[in-house]
Scaffold this active site. Structure first.
Site, PDB file in Angstrom:
ATOM      1  N   TYR A 153       0.861  -1.183   0.000  1.00  0.00           N
ATOM      2  CA  TYR A 153       0.000   0.000   0.000  1.00  0.00           C
ATOM      3  C   TYR A 153       0.898   1.234   0.000  1.00  0.00           C
ATOM      4  O   TYR A 153       2.122   1.131   0.048  1.00  0.00           O
ATOM      5  CB  TYR A 153      -0.917  -0.001   1.237  1.00  0.00           C
ATOM      6  CG  TYR A 153      -2.071   0.972   1.157  1.00  0.00           C
ATOM      7  CD1 TYR A 153      -3.008   0.887   0.128  1.00  0.00           C
ATOM      8  CD2 TYR A 153      -2.233   1.981   2.105  1.00  0.00           C
ATOM      9  CE1 TYR A 153      -4.073   1.776   0.055  1.00  0.00           C
ATOM     10  CE2 TYR A 153      -3.301   2.868   2.039  1.00  0.00           C
ATOM     11  CZ  TYR A 153      -4.211   2.762   1.010  1.00  0.00           C
ATOM     12  OH  TYR A 153      -5.270   3.639   0.931  1.00  0.00           O
ATOM     13  N   ARG A 204      -6.766   2.723   3.319  1.00  0.00           N
ATOM     14  CA  ARG A 204      -7.552   1.485   3.254  1.00  0.00           C
ATOM     15  C   ARG A 204      -6.792   0.271   3.780  1.00  0.00           C
ATOM     16  O   ARG A 204      -7.375  -0.797   3.938  1.00  0.00           O
ATOM     17  CB  ARG A 204      -8.032   1.234   1.830  1.00  0.00           C
ATOM     18  CG  ARG A 204      -8.977   2.314   1.324  1.00  0.00           C
ATOM     19  CD  ARG A 204      -9.810   1.857   0.163  1.00  0.00           C
ATOM     20  NE  ARG A 204     -10.784   0.838   0.547  1.00  0.00           N
ATOM     21  CZ  ARG A 204     -12.010   1.093   1.016  1.00  0.00           C
ATOM     22  NH1 ARG A 204     -12.413   2.334   1.178  1.00  0.00           N
ATOM     23  NH2 ARG A 204     -12.820   0.113   1.330  1.00  0.00           N
ATOM     24  N   TRP A 223     -11.922  11.305  -2.600  1.00  0.00           N
ATOM     25  CA  TRP A 223     -10.508  11.282  -2.207  1.00  0.00           C
ATOM     26  C   TRP A 223      -9.573  11.629  -3.359  1.00  0.00           C
ATOM     27  O   TRP A 223      -8.524  12.246  -3.161  1.00  0.00           O
ATOM     28  CB  TRP A 223     -10.137   9.902  -1.642  1.00  0.00           C
ATOM     29  CG  TRP A 223     -10.972   9.511  -0.464  1.00  0.00           C
ATOM     30  CD1 TRP A 223     -12.008   8.611  -0.445  1.00  0.00           C
ATOM     31  CD2 TRP A 223     -10.880  10.018   0.882  1.00  0.00           C
ATOM     32  NE1 TRP A 223     -12.562   8.530   0.823  1.00  0.00           N
ATOM     33  CE2 TRP A 223     -11.893   9.371   1.652  1.00  0.00           C
ATOM     34  CE3 TRP A 223     -10.048  10.945   1.501  1.00  0.00           C
ATOM     35  CZ2 TRP A 223     -12.079   9.635   3.004  1.00  0.00           C
ATOM     36  CZ3 TRP A 223     -10.232  11.212   2.848  1.00  0.00           C
ATOM     37  CH2 TRP A 223     -11.230  10.561   3.587  1.00  0.00           C
TER      38      TRP A 223
END
Length: 199
Positions: free
Chosen positions: A8, A14, A104
């Site tokens: 990530y 997330r 976002w």
């Protein structure tokens, strides 16, 4: 025990629910954080072009909540009964529905700011009241012990508070639940040692 590699960006985002679950269950994993500059090249190699990805012995799993369900299956974090597991999923999905409303990736800052303001001032109060009512006088959202729905509440609310610090001022029970999650030793240790990022 499988070899786990979480991929990530260098942010909570997330992937943080996965990191909380790993911390709480004391599961070793590689926390691989991508630089934004490397993302376009990596994106083209992924089947659905999104992260987080959890590599499990070389097999790529995607979708953060699916990964969370995989990791918590057969643990009390998922809920102790079939009914509790459904309730956990429902709270997680309710929170995720709201978080997914935020733009976002919006490039125009004025548009983004306006949409954030509307969501935080018009929509958030209804959600918070529903969550407060659901929690009531209970210690945790579901059952009599912590579940990953409580983790997800703490993670989502931490992000929302960045944008509206007074968001929970009239919801002391929801604040107390945040603090209870943050005071779990394994979670407290992770919060202390994780890279400090805005989101």
């Amino acid at each position: 025990m499988p070899n786990y590699k979480l991929i990530y960006f260098n942010m909570r985002g997330r992937a943080e629910i996965i990191r909380y679950i790993f911390a709480y269950l004391d599961i070793k994993y590689e926390d691989h954080r991508l630089e934004q500059a490397d993302w376009p090249e990596i994106k083209s190699t992924l089947p659905f072009g999104k992260i987080p990805i959890l590599e499990v012995d070389g097999l790529n799993l995607h979708q953060s909540l699916a990964i969370a369900r995989y990791l918590t299956r057969n643990t009390d974090l998922a809920g102790k009964t079939d009914l509790e597991q459904c309730q956990v999923d429902a709270i997680v999905d309710t929170l995720d529905d709201f978080m997914s409303c935020f733009p976002w990736a919006e490039k125009k800052q004025d548009v983004k700011d306006q949409m954030f303001k509307e969501l935080l001032t018009c929509d958030a109060p209804h959600l918070l009241q529903d969550l407060d009512t659901y929690l009531g006088e209970k210690e945790w959202f579901i059952g009599n012990s912590v579940t990953w729905a409580d983790f997800y509440w703490e993670i989502c609310s931490t992000t929302l508070l960045v944008f509206k610090p007074d968001l929970l001022d009239i919801h002391p029970r929801l604040v107390t639940l945040r603090r209870k999650v943050q005071s779990i030793p394994a979670i407290a240790d992770w919060i202390q040692q994780r890279p400090q990022t805005k989101l």
